[in-house]
Scaffold this motif. Structure first.
Motif, mmCIF file in Angstrom:
data_model
loop_
_atom_site.group_PDB
_atom_site.id
_atom_site.type_symbol
_atom_site.label_atom_id
_atom_site.label_comp_id
_atom_site.label_asym_id
_atom_site.label_seq_id
_atom_site.Cartn_x
_atom_site.Cartn_y
_atom_site.Cartn_z
ATOM 1 N N ALA A 103 6.589 0.715 5.421
ATOM 2 C CA ALA A 103 6.838 0.975 6.838
ATOM 3 C C ALA A 103 6.580 -0.275 7.676
ATOM 4 C CB ALA A 103 5.962 2.134 7.318
ATOM 5 N N ILE A 104 5.510 -0.992 7.374
ATOM 6 C CA ILE A 104 5.191 -2.226 8.104
ATOM 7 C C ILE A 104 6.273 -3.276 7.857
ATOM 8 C CG2 ILE A 104 3.580 -4.167 8.228
ATOM 9 C CD1 ILE A 104 1.337 -2.072 7.673
ATOM 10 N N GLN A 107 9.346 -2.369 9.823
ATOM 11 C CA GLN A 107 9.145 -2.637 11.246
ATOM 12 C C GLN A 107 9.264 -4.134 11.535
ATOM 13 O OE1 GLN A 107 8.920 -0.576 13.813
ATOM 14 N NE2 GLN A 107 8.721 -2.256 15.253
ATOM 15 N N ARG A 110 12.877 -5.114 11.441
ATOM 16 C CA ARG A 110 13.579 -4.701 12.669
ATOM 17 C C ARG A 110 13.260 -5.647 13.822
ATOM 18 N NH1 ARG A 110 12.488 0.407 10.651
ATOM 19 N NH2 ARG A 110 10.582 0.661 11.852
ATOM 20 N N GLN A 111 11.997 -6.038 13.935
ATOM 21 C CA GLN A 111 11.614 -6.974 14.993
ATOM 22 C C GLN A 111 12.313 -8.311 14.809
ATOM 23 O OE1 GLN A 111 7.332 -7.001 14.723
ATOM 24 N NE2 GLN A 111 7.118 -5.284 16.145
#
Length: 118
Positions: A103-104, A107, A110-111
């Motif tokens: 998940a990290i 994320q 995506r950033q």
């Protein structure tokens, strides 16, 4: 006379260990420092030790605990519980990425994608 041993290999990282037949994949994974997660003391309760094993010819057939916990669909996809699956011959297993790390990583990706837009 020494007992025969067999090789268990874990991906990612190509970690290998020699174990006696009858050892669980969880025991082998701990010896190989393969990063298999578990918190139920090998009682098939937490399902955290789920591994993907494409060729299961070096493992015992799924026991009742695995069948109940994983269900036929996941078993058919090649998943096994490391705390229940016992080694009978050479095995290669994939240790899935920790869900929190995944998940990290997603994320952060995506950033990075958002930053690349500007």
């Amino acid at each position: 006379m020494a007992m025969a041993q067999t090789e268990v290999r874990f991906a990612p990282g190509n970690k290998k260990v020699q174990v006696r037949p009858g050892a669980t994949l969880l025991e082998a994974g701990r010896r190989a420092q393969a990063g298999i997660r578990s918190r139920c003391d090998a009682k098939a309760a937490c399902l955290m030790c789920k591994l993907l094993v494409e060729d299961q010819s070096g493992l015992t057939p799924p026991n009742q605990n695995e069948i109940l916990k994983l269900g036929m669909e996941q078993l058919a996809q090649g998943y096994r519980l490391a705390c229940q699956a016992r080694v009978t011959g050479r095995v290669e297993a994939l240790v899935p990425e920790d869900p929190l790390k995944a998940a990290i990583r997603a994320q952060l990706a995506r950033q990075q994608d958002d930053d690349d837009l500007f």
